[in-house]
Write an enzyme that holds these catalytic residues in place. Structure first.
Site, PDB file in Angstrom:
ATOM      1  N   CYS A 239      85.060  29.692  26.737  1.00 16.32           N
ATOM      2  CA  CYS A 239      85.892  30.414  27.703  1.00 16.32           C
ATOM      3  C   CYS A 239      85.038  31.155  28.726  1.00 16.32           C
ATOM      4  O   CYS A 239      85.553  31.620  29.746  1.00 16.32           O
ATOM      5  CB  CYS A 239      86.834  31.382  26.995  1.00 16.32           C
ATOM      6  SG  CYS A 239      86.035  32.396  25.749  1.00 16.32           S
TER       7      CYS A 239
ATOM      8  N   HIS B  94      83.913  28.444  17.402  1.00 15.83           N
ATOM      9  CA  HIS B  94      84.651  29.677  17.115  1.00 15.83           C
ATOM     10  C   HIS B  94      85.116  29.748  15.661  1.00 15.83           C
ATOM     11  O   HIS B  94      84.758  30.653  14.908  1.00 15.83           O
ATOM     12  CB  HIS B  94      85.866  29.787  18.036  1.00 15.83           C
ATOM     13  CG  HIS B  94      85.523  29.891  19.482  1.00 15.83           C
ATOM     14  ND1 HIS B  94      84.795  30.927  20.003  1.00 15.83           N
ATOM     15  CD2 HIS B  94      85.824  29.086  20.527  1.00 15.83           C
ATOM     16  CE1 HIS B  94      84.659  30.756  21.305  1.00 15.83           C
ATOM     17  NE2 HIS B  94      85.264  29.645  21.644  1.00 15.83           N
TER      18      HIS B  94
END
Length: 450
Positions: free
Chosen positions: A42, A10
Site C-alpha cells: 500500500c 502482511h
C-alpha cells in the site's frame, strides 16, 4: 508442534511473529519465493513518487528478525505441491535448483494475491509492468525516469495513486478503465466526480468506459495503447486491473469461492482442520451482508494472520468480520469509505436508502473551514447502518473508522443522530456531521398536504 507457513507478506508475517511468541517450543518453517518479507504494497505509490525516500521503512520486519525468533526461513523457495493427506510439502530452491521435502502438523497458507494480467496482445512487452511487490516497484522507478508519457490501466486505489505520483513527477499521464468512472468499487458518483475533476484539471487524460484491446510496439517496447474506442501514444504502461488470490496449491483440496479465494471459518480454519489461511488468498465475512467476500486489504490480512496464531492450537478468538474500510489521499483530497455504497448495494441486489450531508468541517467563524461531503447508507426496513463515505480537503477520514464501528455493532441511523461526540471549534461543528446524517435519516415522513 511442527508448523509450515507459505508466504510472508502482511498475513504471513503477522502469523509467524505471533506464533513464535505464543508457542516458543513450536518448530516453524517459512517458505517464501522472494528474498524479502512484509513489504507494504500500500506504500508502493509513495515509494515510486519519492515521498518515501528510504524503502527500508516499507518493510516492518526482515528474514533476519524472524530467524532471531527461532523461525527457519527458507527464502527464495517456491512451494510446488501440498499433499494434504500425508501432510507433506514439496518446494524448489530457486537459487540452487534443489528440491525440498517437508512435513507439517499445521499448515498456514498466506500466499496472498497476484495482479490480474488479461490476455491482451502485446502485454509481454518489456515496458508493460505490474505493480505489487518491491522488485516491481523498483522496476517502475527505473523505467519511469527517462520517459515522457505513462499509461495506467486500472482506476482503483493503486492505479490512481500511481497516476498522482507520475503527474507530480512531471509526466503526461493517461488513465484507462473499463468502468464509467474511477474508484467505482469504493465511492458513489458524487464523490468520484470531485476526484475526476481534480485529475482532469491537472492535465491527466481520463479514458473511462474503455477496454484495452492491444498494445502496439517496436523493439520490444509498447509505443501505443489501443482500446475499443481510441488509442494513445505511450512510453510506459502500468497494469493495475485488480488482483486474484494465489491459491492454485490448494485447488480442490479446501473449499473456495468461485474466484479461488479460500473459505475460512471464524477461527481462520479452512475446510481441512490442519490447514489455516489468512490474507489476500482468503475470503472474509463481510458484515454489511453477512456473506463471504473477496476484499484484499492489508488491514484484513494482518488481523487474520494474528487470529491464525491465536487459534492454531485451540479455537479461542473469533474473527468479527470486516466492513472493507479504506481511505485515500489524492492531490489534497482526503476520502474514505466503509461498507456498502449505493453502487455496490445495487450490484449485490441489496435495497438501501441513503442520506448525504454537505457542510464545513468546522464553524464558519474559524479562519478556514473546508467543505465536507458525507453519505450514510442504511437498511430501509431496520434502519441499521450499512455504509458510509466522506470526502474533504480537511482530514476527516477518521469519521469513517467511527462508521465502521457503527456498522460492526449494528447501530441504527436514529442512534447515530444522538451519539456523544465532542465539539471544539478547531476540529468540528456543534452538531457533528455524523450526528447530522443520523438526524436527517431519522426525520419522519410528513403526510402530503390535502
Amino acid at each position: 508442534m511442527k508448523i509450515a507457513v507459505i508466504g510472508s507478506t502482511h498475513a504471513g508475517t503477522a502469523a509467524v511473529t505471533n506464533i513464535a511468541n505464543l508457542y516458543p517450543e513450536a518448530q516453524i518453517t517459512v517458505y517464501e519465493r522472494n528474498d524479502t518479507v512484509s513489504f507494504l504494497s500500500c506504500g508502493l505509490a509513495l515509494y515510486v513518487g519519492g515521498v518515501v525516500e528510504d524503502p527500508s521503512g516499507l518493510f516492518y520486519t526482515s528474514p533476519e528478525e524472524l530467524a532471531n525468533l527461532g523461525v527457519t526461513m527458507r527464502m527464495k523457495h517456491d512451494v510446488t505441491n501440498i499433499d494434504t493427506k500425508t501432510k507433506t510439502i514439496e518446494a524448489l530452491n530457486l537459487v540452487t535448483g534443489e528440491e525440498v521435502m517437508d512435513t507439517y502438523d499445521k499448515l498456514v497458507v498466506t500466499t496472498g494475491s497476484w495482479p490480474i494480467t488479461p490476455p491482451i496482445e502485446g502485454i509481454d512487452y518489456d515496458n508493460v509492468l505490474l505493480a505489487k511487490n518491491y522488485d516491481q516497484a523498483n522496476t517502475i522507478i527505473e523505467q519511469t525516469a527517462p520517459v515522457r508519457h505513462v499509461t495506467v490501466v486500472g482506476a482503483g486505489y493503486i492505479g490512481v495513486e500511481l497516476v498522482e505520483a507520475f503527474a507530480q513527477a512531471g509526466k503526461e499521464v493517461t488513465l484507462i478503465d473499463g468502468a464509467d468512472r474511477i474508484l467505482n468499487k469504493y465511492l458513489d458518483p458524487e464523490f468520484t466526480k470531485t476526484v475526476e475533476d481534480e485529475l482532469t484539471s491537472r492535465g491527466i487524460t481520463l479514458a473511462m468506459n474503455q477496454t484495452v484491446t492491444r498494445f502496439e510496439g517496436k523493439g520490444g517496447k509498447a509505443t501505443r495503447v489501443h482500446t475499443d474506442k481510441e488509442s494513445f501514444d505511450t512510453d510506459l504502461v502500468i497494469m493495475c486491473v485488480g488482483f486474484r488470490p494465489n491459491t492454485a496449491l490448494l485447488e480442490g483440496k479446501v473449499d473456495m469461492l468461485g474466484n479461488g479465494a479460500i473459505k475460512v471459518d471464524d477461527y481462520m480454519q479452512t475446510s481441512n482442520p490442519n490447514i489455516f489461511a489468512a490474507g489476500d488468498c482468503c475470503a472474509v465475512r463481510y458484515n454489511p451482508t453477512g456473506d463471504h467476500m473477496y476484499i484484499p486489504l492489508a488491514t484484513n490480512a494482518v488481523r487474520m494472520g494474528t487470529l491464525v496464531a491465536r487459534n492454531i492450537e485451540t479455537p479461542l478468538l473469533r474473527n468479527i468480520g470486516t466492513q472493507g474500510t479504506s481511505g485515500l489521499h489524492l492531490f489534497g483530497l482526503n476520502m474514505a469509505s466503509t461498507g456498502l455504497t449505493e453502487t455496490s448495494a445495487s450490484l449485490m441486489d441489496v435495497h438501501v436508502k441513503s442520506v448525504t450531508i454537505e457542510d464545513t468541517h468546522r464553524p464558519g467563524f474559524m479562519p478556514t473551514a473546508e467543505n465536507v461531503t458525507f453519505k450514510v447508507t442504511f437498511d430501509p426496513a431496520t434502519h441499521r447502518i450499512l455504509g458510509a463515505q466522506a470526502i474533504s480537503k480537511a482530514d476527516i477520514t477518521q469519521s469513517i473508522n467511527t462508521m465502521s464501528v457503527c456498522i460492526q455493532s449494528g447501530m441504527t441511523v436514529e442512534e447515530l443522530g444522538f451519539v456523544d461526540f465532542f465539539f471544539q471549534p478547531h476540529f468540528n461543528q456543534p452538531w457533528n456531521f455524523l450526528n447530522q446524517a443520523g438526524l436527517k435519516a431519522a426525520e419522519p415522513e410528513r403526510p402530503a398536504m390535502a
